[in-house]
Design a protein around this motif. Structure first.
Motif, PDB file in Angstrom:
ATOM      1  N   CYS A 162       0.818  -1.226   0.000  1.00 33.11           N
ATOM      2  CA  CYS A 162       0.000   0.000   0.000  1.00 33.11           C
ATOM      3  C   CYS A 162       0.847   1.269   0.000  1.00 33.11           C
ATOM      4  O   CYS A 162       0.328   2.355   0.240  1.00 33.11           O
ATOM      5  CB  CYS A 162      -0.981   0.003   1.176  1.00 33.11           C
ATOM      6  SG  CYS A 162      -0.202  -0.023   2.793  1.00 33.11           S
ATOM      7  N   LEU A 163       2.138   1.119  -0.258  1.00 31.58           N
ATOM      8  CA  LEU A 163       2.972   2.312  -0.419  1.00 31.58           C
ATOM      9  C   LEU A 163       2.716   2.927  -1.781  1.00 31.58           C
ATOM     10  O   LEU A 163       2.627   2.215  -2.784  1.00 31.58           O
ATOM     11  CB  LEU A 163       4.456   1.950  -0.286  1.00 31.58           C
ATOM     12  CG  LEU A 163       4.995   1.796   1.135  1.00 31.58           C
ATOM     13  CD1 LEU A 163       6.410   1.245   1.094  1.00 31.58           C
ATOM     14  CD2 LEU A 163       4.976   3.126   1.867  1.00 31.58           C
ATOM     15  N   LEU A 180       2.041  14.444   3.745  1.00 29.63           N
ATOM     16  CA  LEU A 180       1.844  13.392   4.739  1.00 29.63           C
ATOM     17  C   LEU A 180       1.580  13.984   6.109  1.00 29.63           C
ATOM     18  O   LEU A 180       0.696  13.522   6.841  1.00 29.63           O
ATOM     19  CB  LEU A 180       3.068  12.473   4.774  1.00 29.63           C
ATOM     20  CG  LEU A 180       3.026  11.309   5.771  1.00 29.63           C
ATOM     21  CD1 LEU A 180       1.815  10.427   5.516  1.00 29.63           C
ATOM     22  CD2 LEU A 180       4.321  10.488   5.672  1.00 29.63           C
ATOM     23  N   ILE A 196       8.771  10.459   3.920  1.00 33.25           N
ATOM     24  CA  ILE A 196       8.511  10.126   2.516  1.00 33.25           C
ATOM     25  C   ILE A 196       9.850  10.067   1.791  1.00 33.25           C
ATOM     26  O   ILE A 196      10.677  10.960   1.947  1.00 33.25           O
ATOM     27  CB  ILE A 196       7.615  11.176   1.835  1.00 33.25           C
ATOM     28  CG1 ILE A 196       6.219  11.182   2.466  1.00 33.25           C
ATOM     29  CG2 ILE A 196       7.505  10.898   0.337  1.00 33.25           C
ATOM     30  CD1 ILE A 196       5.277  12.215   1.853  1.00 33.25           C
ATOM     31  N   CYS A 231       4.781   6.884  10.034  1.00 32.26           N
ATOM     32  CA  CYS A 231       3.874   7.130   8.914  1.00 32.26           C
ATOM     33  C   CYS A 231       4.762   7.387   7.693  1.00 32.26           C
ATOM     34  O   CYS A 231       5.541   8.339   7.694  1.00 32.26           O
ATOM     35  CB  CYS A 231       2.972   8.327   9.191  1.00 32.26           C
ATOM     36  SG  CYS A 231       1.861   8.083  10.599  1.00 32.26           S
ATOM     37  N   GLY A 246       5.699   7.060   3.238  1.00 34.19           N
ATOM     38  CA  GLY A 246       5.211   7.130   1.872  1.00 34.19           C
ATOM     39  C   GLY A 246       6.381   7.081   0.905  1.00 34.19           C
ATOM     40  O   GLY A 246       7.526   7.328   1.283  1.00 34.19           O
ATOM     41  N   THR A 264       0.586   4.029   6.246  1.00 29.99           N
ATOM     42  CA  THR A 264       0.781   4.756   4.989  1.00 29.99           C
ATOM     43  C   THR A 264      -0.436   5.659   4.779  1.00 29.99           C
ATOM     44  O   THR A 264      -1.407   5.605   5.541  1.00 29.99           O
ATOM     45  CB  THR A 264       0.918   3.795   3.803  1.00 29.99           C
ATOM     46  OG1 THR A 264      -0.355   3.167   3.548  1.00 29.99           O
ATOM     47  CG2 THR A 264       1.964   2.725   4.069  1.00 29.99           C
TER      48      THR A 264
END
Length: 334
Positions: free
Chosen positions: A27-28, A212, A261, A297, A299, A323
């Motif tokens: 799910c990235l 994010l 990220i 968290c 990304g 994510t």
């Protein structure tokens, strides 16, 4: 439907770590094909207009000198950016060579400030007198000297920064490019060396991360959770480097959140190391409960490149890795 590590007891995560690594990686999302424009993005039309002004003022680069470059910049401030692009320098690099070659000292901060002011307000005229004007004048004169000289001879294991199609032979190269255009293969090669949008991406790097962090703030605010979003280089007692979010306060941290990220696996590894360090900081001695909970968290495709690094992050956070696609579960699952 995969079970994410934050949805099951940690004992299960520990036993089936590879399955949970795959679940997070699945799910990235990567955003490298698009990026924020930011307030300092210069449209090509604006850039080209400034280039044409520069070309006209220098008579097709045949009369390239400090005063002519300065006149172009005064008429079209973005010409300053065009000149820097011709040099292939960053603002601090241009500041350094100007300080070395002239009687005017230009600090890196001053050069960045001039560059940013132009990018933020391309149509606003630059000052015609004062310290900033003196610096711009010196930078224009230095640029004229360097572009006129072209690339100087180097040793066999070095390459000169001006060994480019438009600057290699000084004014002869510039005039040839202006009159005939750049060969497409050479243009592609120089793009390969410099990466398209590299400077712009660097200038909006904070905005990329903000997407994010804004999502995290919305999730916390919606749940009515008190939090502190730390600033860059902010000093927080107990932390050698402040986490991105501390809940509920810096004086009583119960949960810390790192928002990261990255599109690069090397950078991802550094960020995983940062999260592992937070895991060590939360330990309060043998037999005592952890001082706070660590949440990650993340990304970008960088985190999906090294499965071993993802495994380390899941273990360091006890499964609390989220994510953008499942950030709505962060509050309930921590």
């Amino acid at each position: 439907m995969p079970m994410f590590p934050f949805e099951v007891p940690y004992d299960d995560v520990d036993k089936n770590i590879l399955e949970h690594v795959a679940a997070i990686c699945s799910c990235l999302e990567s955003s490298f094909l698009s990026m924020p424009r930011g307030n300092g993005f210069i449209e090509y039309g604006t850039f080209e207009d400034a280039y044409e002004e520069l070309k006209r003022r220098t008579k097709g680069f045949s009369e390239l000198n400090g005063p002519n470059l300065l006149h172009a910049v005064q008429a079209k401030p973005v010409a300053f950016i065009v000149i820097r692009s011709m040099l292939g320098f960053t603002p601090p690099e241009w500041a350094y060579v100007t300080t070395v070659r002239s009687n005017t000292s230009v600090s890196q901060g001053a050069a960045r400030g001039i560059d940013r002011k132009i990018r933020m307000n391309p149509e606003v005229q630059l000052p015609s007198n004062g310290v900033t004007s003196d610096r711009i004048t010196a930078m224009a004169e230095t640029a004229a000297e360097i572009l006129t000289e072209g690339a100087t001879e180097t040793t066999g294991d070095e390459i000169h920064r001006l060994s480019k199609a438009d600057t290699d032979q000084g004014l002869d190269s510039l005039k040839l490019v202006a009159e005939l255009g750049v060969p497409y293969a050479m243009l592609l090669y120089e793009r390969f060396l410099g990466r398209p949008f590299a400077s712009h991406r660097d200038s909006i790097s904070e905005l990329v991360g903000d997407t994010l962090e804004i999502a995290i703030e919305k999730a916390l605010t919606k749940a009515g959770i008190t939090y502190v979003k730390t600033g860059r280089a902010q000093v927080v007692p107990g932390f050698d480097q402040a986490p991105d979010f501390i809940i509920p306060s810096v004086y009583n941290p119960k949960v810390v959140i790192e928002a990261k990220i990255t599109e690069d696996d090397g950078t991802a590894r550094d960020k995983v190391t940062r999260i592992q360090h937070l895991d060590r900081l939360r330990e309060d001695g043998p037999g005592r409960p952890p001082k706070f909970e660590v949440i990650a968290c993340i990304g970008g495709r960088g985190f999906a490149q090294r499965k071993s690094d993802m495994e380390k992050m899941i273990r360091a956070t006890r499964g609390k890795v989220f994510t953008v696609r499942n950030l709505d579960k962060m509050v309930d699952c921590t």
